[in-house]
Design a protein around this motif. Structure first.
Motif, PDB file in Angstrom:
ATOM      1  N   GLU A  44      20.559  19.494  13.735  1.00  9.13           N
ATOM      2  CA  GLU A  44      21.071  19.561  15.115  1.00  9.13           C
ATOM      3  C   GLU A  44      19.932  19.887  16.083  1.00  9.13           C
ATOM      4  OE1 GLU A  44      24.053  18.583  15.946  1.00  9.13           O
ATOM      5  OE2 GLU A  44      24.454  18.227  13.824  1.00  9.13           O
ATOM      6  N   ALA A  45      19.050  20.798  15.654  1.00 11.98           N
ATOM      7  CA  ALA A  45      17.921  21.175  16.508  1.00 11.98           C
ATOM      8  C   ALA A  45      17.039  19.961  16.782  1.00 11.98           C
ATOM      9  CB  ALA A  45      17.109  22.284  15.842  1.00 11.98           C
ATOM     10  N   ASP A  70      23.749  22.697  28.579  1.00 10.93           N
ATOM     11  CA  ASP A  70      24.969  22.085  29.119  1.00 10.93           C
ATOM     12  C   ASP A  70      24.902  20.565  29.065  1.00 10.93           C
ATOM     13  OD1 ASP A  70      22.875  22.249  30.831  1.00 10.93           O
ATOM     14  OD2 ASP A  70      24.070  22.515  32.647  1.00 10.93           O
ATOM     15  N   GLU A  71      23.684  20.005  29.019  1.00  5.80           N
ATOM     16  CA  GLU A  71      23.582  18.538  28.984  1.00  5.80           C
ATOM     17  C   GLU A  71      23.345  17.987  27.594  1.00  5.80           C
ATOM     18  OE1 GLU A  71      20.772  16.984  31.792  1.00  5.80           O
ATOM     19  OE2 GLU A  71      21.561  18.268  33.384  1.00  5.80           O
ATOM     20  N   MET A  72      23.275  18.883  26.613  1.00  2.00           N
ATOM     21  CA  MET A  72      22.955  18.438  25.254  1.00  2.00           C
ATOM     22  C   MET A  72      24.224  18.148  24.473  1.00  2.00           C
ATOM     23  SD  MET A  72      19.772  18.431  25.097  1.00  2.00           S
ATOM     24  CE  MET A  72      19.084  18.529  26.740  1.00  2.00           C
ATOM     25  N   LYS A  73      24.117  17.151  23.600  1.00  3.51           N
ATOM     26  CA  LYS A  73      25.234  16.865  22.697  1.00  3.51           C
ATOM     27  C   LYS A  73      24.814  17.299  21.291  1.00  3.51           C
ATOM     28  CE  LYS A  73      27.409  12.994  25.028  1.00  3.51           C
ATOM     29  NZ  LYS A  73      26.438  12.912  26.159  1.00  3.51           N
ATOM     30  N   PHE A  74      25.558  18.226  20.723  1.00  2.00           N
ATOM     31  CA  PHE A  74      25.249  18.656  19.361  1.00  2.00           C
ATOM     32  C   PHE A  74      26.493  19.239  18.713  1.00  2.00           C
ATOM     33  CE2 PHE A  74      25.173  23.217  20.246  1.00  2.00           C
ATOM     34  CZ  PHE A  74      24.978  23.230  21.624  1.00  2.00           C
ATOM     35  N   ASP A  75      26.470  19.267  17.388  1.00  2.00           N
ATOM     36  CA  ASP A  75      27.595  19.832  16.645  1.00  2.00           C
ATOM     37  C   ASP A  75      27.280  21.272  16.263  1.00  2.00           C
ATOM     38  OD1 ASP A  75      29.019  17.466  16.678  1.00  2.00           O
ATOM     39  OD2 ASP A  75      27.895  16.688  14.967  1.00  2.00           O
ATOM     40  N   VAL A  76      28.332  22.048  16.114  1.00  3.38           N
ATOM     41  CA  VAL A  76      28.185  23.414  15.612  1.00  3.38           C
ATOM     42  C   VAL A  76      28.819  23.462  14.228  1.00  3.38           C
ATOM     43  CG1 VAL A  76      28.764  25.831  15.986  1.00  3.38           C
ATOM     44  CG2 VAL A  76      28.280  24.348  17.928  1.00  3.38           C
ATOM     45  N   ILE A 100      12.443  24.374  18.643  1.00  2.00           N
ATOM     46  CA  ILE A 100      11.318  24.316  17.702  1.00  2.00           C
ATOM     47  C   ILE A 100      11.278  25.607  16.895  1.00  2.00           C
ATOM     48  CG2 ILE A 100       8.792  24.436  17.598  1.00  2.00           C
ATOM     49  CD1 ILE A 100       8.709  22.248  19.647  1.00  2.00           C
ATOM     50  N   GLU A 101      11.523  26.703  17.594  1.00  3.22           N
ATOM     51  CA  GLU A 101      11.548  27.989  16.910  1.00  3.22           C
ATOM     52  C   GLU A 101      12.674  28.043  15.874  1.00  3.22           C
ATOM     53  OE1 GLU A 101      10.231  31.868  18.929  1.00  3.22           O
ATOM     54  OE2 GLU A 101      12.373  31.735  19.179  1.00  3.22           O
ATOM     55  N   ARG A 102      13.811  27.442  16.221  1.00  2.00           N
ATOM     56  CA  ARG A 102      14.943  27.439  15.292  1.00  2.00           C
ATOM     57  C   ARG A 102      14.581  26.668  14.020  1.00  2.00           C
ATOM     58  NH1 ARG A 102      19.586  28.615  17.120  1.00  2.00           N
ATOM     59  NH2 ARG A 102      19.060  27.770  19.149  1.00  2.00           N
ATOM     60  N   ILE A 103      13.908  25.523  14.188  1.00  2.00           N
ATOM     61  CA  ILE A 103      13.549  24.739  13.001  1.00  2.00           C
ATOM     62  C   ILE A 103      12.661  25.571  12.081  1.00  2.00           C
ATOM     63  CG2 ILE A 103      12.310  22.712  12.175  1.00  2.00           C
ATOM     64  CD1 ILE A 103      13.042  21.306  14.735  1.00  2.00           C
ATOM     65  N   HIS A 104      11.645  26.199  12.674  1.00  2.00           N
ATOM     66  CA  HIS A 104      10.718  26.946  11.806  1.00  2.00           C
ATOM     67  C   HIS A 104      11.413  28.142  11.179  1.00  2.00           C
ATOM     68  CE1 HIS A 104       8.917  30.873  12.505  1.00  2.00           C
ATOM     69  NE2 HIS A 104       9.242  30.772  13.753  1.00  2.00           N
TER      70      HIS A 104
END
Lengths: 557, 299
Positions: free
Chosen positions: A431-432, A404-410, A269-273
């Motif tokens: 991604e967030a 470790d359990e999340m699926k996301f792209d970098v 949430i912090e990343r989005i803001h």
């Protein structure tokens, strides 16, 4: 890809008796004790093996062995491994080789300990003051234990920082100490030939308050996260999380899975803001205020969401050692889903507008170019590095919390300029949002969100933890202490390495690009300065009540 | 009667220029999803500045510059035939004097900036100078186009040449060039390069405050309205009626439309760099020369 054993073996083979010993309290942590004479060679060897320099940690251990300690830390991103090489020099002759000539990003760390601990580094290319004020008396090293935390030496007149020499034929344009580009005090002296930049010098740390010293001497373990969170006004949770993880790593504390999921949600949430805030600022810096206002309008519901979840728009105060302070209720879960859904829809519109706007391309493409090799050499981090072809992300490379359990792209781009930074940041918001949805979906219910500590934390154990902040990698290093407080706590915000790369980005660009180039690393001077922002209320004649202010600020037409 | 029209010219410009600025600010705010200041805010700004202490940061030129800027733009306004009606002064000036007066305004800005000796003002001044050198030719060509058509340097003949000689291809080309140069004439995004707040903090005006700054602000507002009205008078002459009052009213409405255009362009563009802007200006100069060339062949 070297494993831990291979690394130790290589070091022992090459440097023999210079390697005193090693310990590995956890599979992904390795501490090697070495003799100070070989510090430069061993650091170079680690970099040659694929290590990425993080930060150096100096500390005062005069009471134990009459020495000043120094730890250079490195990350092996493909192996999820952090290495600290520990050495020490006698306090009466604290001289060691500088590693800066080969690893330029160590420049600030070494200057910091020259200032704060009185260490001397032979071969340092720029042995100037970094942190201490220009009128701080010689011979007082504030991070040494004999110096009280609240010492205030008298101010002196007529002292000033001497800027680096200006190249011939250039004139100096001051950007700072107060400048609308910076939003915080810091001073870039930009040397220009006409409008073309030929060099620059930086003098910052004007608001250094010594948070590390304060927390080491005055606060207990679980008071520090709240101060840590106040290091940064934008991404506070990353500091609290990183600190908590460093202590948990040092003291071997396991927290519940649910708490780790909640930490992940707060960080994202912090990343989005933060990304939306930056996008707005970037727009403002190239004179495009419509982007500025629209991004901040989209961002505002995130701030209100934060308030409903934690009681605060920012500085959530959620994270402590042992977990988090509040649970996520089913109502809050629905609330989060609704808000991020809205943000996603609105940001898609903005993304389309920005990607299709050729005028923005003109101001950002090719601006702030740094080659991928130089980014690696200078150990730059975060979106700045990912926009320049360096594929690093702590969340994926050194998984913490529930990543470790999340699926996301970098997202990684190869155009090596500010435009790529814009793209990286926009894509990371999506991604967030993806990560938050996965968290809410999978969140287990496996125990209390706050784990009580079973026993006192043992002293003199080392812990290092990193968190991927919106701006890049935050590193916290903790040495546990005796009296329920850390013996040494070192903070390295992402701006600390990235700011050192700014002269590289500025070179041969136009003066008009200075704001967006400095802005592109999203500099957080309060993070690097590690200050506390104190809000002093001036007495106004008419005082608006809190609810009035809120109503005023929330009228949206 | 002709003398009265001179006075009317000046009064109308002085009265309306801040209002148009207010329109721009309001519209920009709407694009930003903001509420924006009330339309009369620019008047209030000027009043407030006039009531403030005057701080001097340079020599006599520093104080002289804003007065000279304001005086030169007001003089230029006095010459211009507003409401498709020539006035008493129009016959005594020619297009060279109008171009001269407009340049004098720019020179005053430079003078004030250079006398303040501020680093940012210096950078701003050099950018302002480049802009002036590169954009003034487009203005001059607009007049020369009319002059070539009417074979004389008189202001009214040059301004009303479309009205008198009809639209040719050269006018269409010039109209396009003028529109493309408009943002640079009025120093709005993407061409507010000389002031660029986040880079050089309003550049030439950084040391100005109080009444001196109010005069510069007023000068800038009047300059914007002048260029808008020039565009309207030269390129949209079709709506002229018999009545002077009605003509003025129609022109003001047309000017309003031009300002809407300016505001929308400014709020949907980032600021260009000076090197990028120079390339753009160079294209404009070539195009305006081409337009004049076409006129010479009667096209």
């Amino acid at each position: 890809m070297p494993t831990k054993d291979q690394i130790i073996k290589t070091l022992k083979d090459r440097f023999g008796s210079a390697v005193i010993g090693s310990e590995s309290p956890k599979p992904e942590r390795l501490f090697v004790d070495i003799k100070s004479g070989k510090v430069r060679d061993i650091s170079n060897e680690l970099v040659a093996m694929g290590g990425r320099y993080l930060v150096s940690v100096g500390y005062d251990s005069i009471a134990d062995n009459g020495a000043l300690g120094m730890i250079h830390t490195f990350a092996f991103d493909r192996d999820s491994l952090y290495i600290g090489i520990r050495t020490s020099v006698p306090a009466d002759n604290p001289v060691m080789d500088s590693i800066t000539p080969d690893i330029p990003n160590a420049g600030w760390s070494e200057r910091e300990y020259a200032d704060l601990l009185g260490m001397k580094f032979t071969g340092h290319p720029k042995p100037k003051r970094l942190i201490l004020a220009d009128d701080w008396p010689e011979g007082i090293y504030p991070l040494r234990k004999e110096v009280p935390w609240n010492l205030m030496p008298p101010a002196a007149e007529d002292v000033a920082y001497q800027l680096d020499e200006c190249p011939e034929g250039c004139s100096i344009i001051p950007v700072g100490p107060y400048h609308p580009t910076l939003h915080e005090p810091a001073h870039f002296a930009v040397y220009v030939d006409g409008e073309t930049i030929k060099g620059s010098d930086y003098r910052g740390f004007m608001t250094h308050r010594g948070i590390e010293k304060l927390c080491q001497t005055q606060l207990t373990y679980n008071e520090v996260p709240f101060v840590a969170e106040r290091i940064c006004g934008i991404c506070g949770s990353v500091h609290a999380t990183s600190y908590a993880q460093a202590v948990e790593s040092a003291a071997d504390i396991t927290i519940s899975r649910r708490a780790e999921y909640i930490r992940t949600i707060m960080l994202e949430i912090e990343r989005i803001h933060s990304h939306l805030l930056w996008l707005g600022l970037a727009g403002h810096l190239i004179g495009f205020d419509t982007v500025f206002m629209q991004s901040w309008r989209i961002r505002e519901p995130i701030m209100w969401l934060g308030e409903r979840m934690t009681g605060n728009r920012k500085t959530y105060g959620m994270i402590v050692i042992g977990g988090v302070r509040r649970d996520i209720t089913p109502e809050i879960k629905d609330d989060i889903l609704n808000v991020i859904q809205k943000v996603e829809e609105e940001l898609l519109v903005v993304q389309k507008a920005i990607v299709g706007d050729t005028a923005i391309h003109r101001r950002t493409k090719g601006v702030g170019y740094v080659s991928t090799q130089d980014v690696v050499k200078w150990s730059l981090v975060g979106p700045v590095a990912r926009a320049r072809g360096v594929d690093i992300d702590v969340r994926r490379d050194h998984p913490y919390a529930a990543y470790d359990e999340m699926k996301f792209d970098v997202p990684v781009f190869n155009s090596n300029d500010v435009w790529a930074t814009v793209l990286v940041r926009i894509l990371e918001v999506f991604e967030a949002i993806k990560i938050i949805r996965q968290c809410l979906d999978k969140m287990p219910n496996d125990g209390p969100v706050l784990t009580e500590l079973a026993a006192p934390i043992e002293p003199m154990r080392h812990g290092i933890a990193a968190v991927e902040a919106p701006r890049g990698e935050v590193v916290h290093y903790v040495i546990t202490g005796k009296e329920n407080s850390p013996e040494r706590w070192r903070v390295r915000a992402p701006t600390y390495p990235n700011l050192q790369g700014v002269p590289l980005m500025l070179l041969n660009n136009q003066l008009a690009d200075v704001p967006i180039i400095i802005g592109s690393i999203d500099p957080c001077f309060s993070c690097t300065d590690r200050m506390e922002v104190v809000d002093i209320r001036t007495g106004g004649v008419k005082v608006l009540a809190q609810d009035e202010l809120e109503t005023l600020s929330r009228q949206i037409k | 009667m002709d003398i009265l029209i001179v006075v009317a010219n000046i009064v109308i410009f002085l009265a309306c220029a801040p209002f148009f600025e207010g329109i721009v600010r309001k519209l920009t705010a709407k694009v930003h999803s903001r509420q924006g200041p009330p339309l009369i805010q620019p008047y209030l700004d000027l009043l407030k500045l006039l009531g403030k202490e005057s701080i001097t940061a340079g020599n006599w030129a520093f104080k002289l510059a804003p007065m000279m800027a304001l005086a030169s733009i007001i003089t230029a306004i006095a010459f211009i035939p507003l409401g498709y009606t020539t006035n008493y002064l129009t016959q005594y000036g020619d297009i060279i004097s109008v171009v001269y007066l407009l340049t004098l305004g720019g020179v005053s800005v430079l003078l004030g900036a250079l006398s303040s000796k501020n680093t940012y003002a210096m950078v701003g001044a050099s950018r302002e100078m480049i802009t002036m050198i590169m954009v003034e030719p487009v203005l001059a060509m607009t007049f020369i186009l009319g002059a070539v058509k009417s074979k004389g340097l008189a202001i009214d003949a040059a301004v009303f040449s479309t009205l008198n000689n009809g639209y040719g291809w050269s006018y269409v080309l010039m109209l396009v060039v003028f529109l493309m140069a408009l943002q640079a004439f009025v120093a709005k995004q993407p061409f507010d390069i000389a002031e660029a707040e986040v880079e050089i903090l309003e550049g030439p005006f950084i040391e100005y405050s109080g009444p001196n700054f109010a005069m510069f602000k007023y000068y800038l507002m009047l300059k914007q309205m002048f260029y808008a009205s020039l565009f309207v008078a030269v390129f949209i002459p079709f709506l002229a009626t018999g009545s002077y009052l009605l003509n003025v009213l129609i022109q003001l409405v047309e000017i309003l439309v031009v300002f809407v255009l300016i505001a929308l362009t400014a709020s949907t563009n980032p600021r260009l760099r000076i090197d990028q802007a120079m390339k753009y200006y160079a294209v404009l100069i070539v195009m305006s020369l081409a337009a004049v060339g076409l006129t010479a062949y009667g096209i």
